[in-house]
Design an enzyme around this catalytic site. Structure first.
Site, mmCIF file in Angstrom:
data_model
loop_
_atom_site.group_PDB
_atom_site.id
_atom_site.type_symbol
_atom_site.label_atom_id
_atom_site.label_comp_id
_atom_site.label_asym_id
_atom_site.label_seq_id
_atom_site.Cartn_x
_atom_site.Cartn_y
_atom_site.Cartn_z
ATOM 1 N N GLU A 1 0.789 -1.231 0.000
ATOM 2 C CA GLU A 1 0.000 0.000 0.000
ATOM 3 C C GLU A 1 0.825 1.286 0.000
ATOM 4 O OE1 GLU A 1 -4.059 0.204 1.707
ATOM 5 O OE2 GLU A 1 -2.959 1.087 3.387
ATOM 6 N N LYS B 1 -8.179 2.512 -2.898
ATOM 7 C CA LYS B 1 -8.612 2.382 -1.516
ATOM 8 C C LYS B 1 -9.201 3.708 -1.066
ATOM 9 C CE LYS B 1 -7.317 0.321 2.868
ATOM 10 N NZ LYS B 1 -6.220 -0.094 3.766
ATOM 11 N N ASN C 1 -10.061 -7.106 8.194
ATOM 12 C CA ASN C 1 -9.286 -6.017 8.772
ATOM 13 C C ASN C 1 -9.265 -6.134 10.287
ATOM 14 O OD1 ASN C 1 -8.034 -3.599 9.474
ATOM 15 N ND2 ASN C 1 -9.064 -2.428 7.885
ATOM 16 N N GLU D 1 -14.247 -5.447 2.526
ATOM 17 C CA GLU D 1 -13.606 -5.427 3.842
ATOM 18 C C GLU D 1 -14.602 -5.655 4.970
ATOM 19 O OE1 GLU D 1 -10.367 -2.541 4.713
ATOM 20 O OE2 GLU D 1 -11.788 -1.763 6.185
ATOM 21 N N GLU E 1 -5.698 -7.954 6.704
ATOM 22 C CA GLU E 1 -5.376 -6.526 6.650
ATOM 23 C C GLU E 1 -5.011 -6.003 8.042
ATOM 24 O OE1 GLU E 1 -8.283 -4.063 4.686
ATOM 25 O OE2 GLU E 1 -9.115 -5.763 3.635
ATOM 26 N N SER E 2 -3.997 -5.142 8.091
ATOM 27 C CA SER E 2 -3.563 -4.449 9.310
ATOM 28 C C SER E 2 -2.866 -5.397 10.297
ATOM 29 C CB SER E 2 -4.727 -3.746 10.019
ATOM 30 O OG SER E 2 -5.352 -2.821 9.164
ATOM 31 N N LYS F 1 0.540 4.975 1.146
ATOM 32 C CA LYS F 1 -0.269 5.743 2.095
ATOM 33 C C LYS F 1 0.596 6.807 2.761
ATOM 34 C CE LYS F 1 -1.543 3.463 5.793
ATOM 35 N NZ LYS F 1 -2.315 2.562 6.695
#
Length: 251
Positions: A50, A112, A182, A161, A212-213, A52
């Site tokens: 990603e 995103k 997530n 998600e 995710e995360s 970001k």
């Protein structure tokens, strides 16, 4: 949409609804390149890397933010897809970032953002996205099903998600084929590491499962490898001065 949305998320949604009024009527050509889902499926375990600049929970993450340069490093390092934050106010992204990245890499690019309207999906395709993010927490089942069809009609995939097992059930009922689990709670921003195991065990083998995360070290990634098909990683890379070195250390 949930009535228990955290204040920051509710603020983001309100801002996004205002932005939607300004979107022009795009009529983009369908995407015909390597599909997001196919790219994730092409390896035993895939990485969605990603781009970001910042986030509401962490503030500014990378001051020398150059999404094209970052995306190229990701691609050269072995990413299966790139995720680009396009929200300007809260994440420091832009549609130009999406356009520039998609024009400079050969792997699929995910927009995103907080998708609330069909116009944002058309806009995503117009700026080069091959996939979009749909967040169950902020959409109705009817919206999810409709947006999945819109994306598909444009040759795009959708990463749906979820943050709870109940949301995963909603995603499946709507026809989601790629589900992102997530671990970061949207209300508290805390990480719930056990969520990936709980939700992934519920999903059928034909669903592409994305963690995710929460990836901060190799052991976190090793846990994901056992449970899901891919991992979306952003902050870990964005915090490191040398992304290529950080990639090698993680793998």
């Amino acid at each position: 949409m949930s009535s228990t949305l955290h204040r920051i998320l509710r603020e983001i949604i309100t801002t996004k609804q205002t932005e939607i009024q300004e979107i022009r009527n795009w009529d983009p050509a369908p995407y015909q390149g390597l599909g997001f889902r196919d790219s994730l499926r092409s390896r035993k375990f895939s990485i969605i890397a990603e781009c970001k600049r910042k986030s509401p929970s962490a503030g500014e993450i990378r001051s020398d933010y150059d999404p094209v340069k970052i995306a190229k490093v990701y691609e050269e390092s072995g990413a299966s897809a790139i995720s680009v934050l396009t929200d300007r106010n809260y994440f420091g992204g832009s549609l130009e970032d999406l356009k520039n990245v998609s024009s400079n890499v050969k792997i699929p690019v995910l927009r995103k953002d907080f998708i609330l309207d069909k116009s944002q999906i058309l806009e995503a395709r117009a700026f080069g996205a091959s996939a979009i993010l749909l967040i169950v927490r902020i959409l109705t089942p009817e919206q999810i099903a409709s947006f999945l069809k819109t994306a598909s009609s444009l040759g795009m995939d959708s990463l749906v998600e979820v943050h709870t097992l109940q949301e995963a059930k909603i995603a499946l009922d709507c026809g989601a084929e790629i589900i992102g689990i997530n671990t970061r709670d949207l209300d508290t921003f805390q990480i719930h590491p056990n969520l990936v195991e709980e939700v992934s065990s519920f999903l059928q083998p034909n669903v592409v499962k994305v963690g995710e995360s929460g990836v901060k070290k190799r052991s976190d990634l090793d846990t994901f490898r056992k449970l899901v098909d891919a991992a979306l990683i952003g902050t870990y890379f964005m915090e490191k001065p040398d992304i290529r070195k950080a990639w090698l250390e993680l793998f």
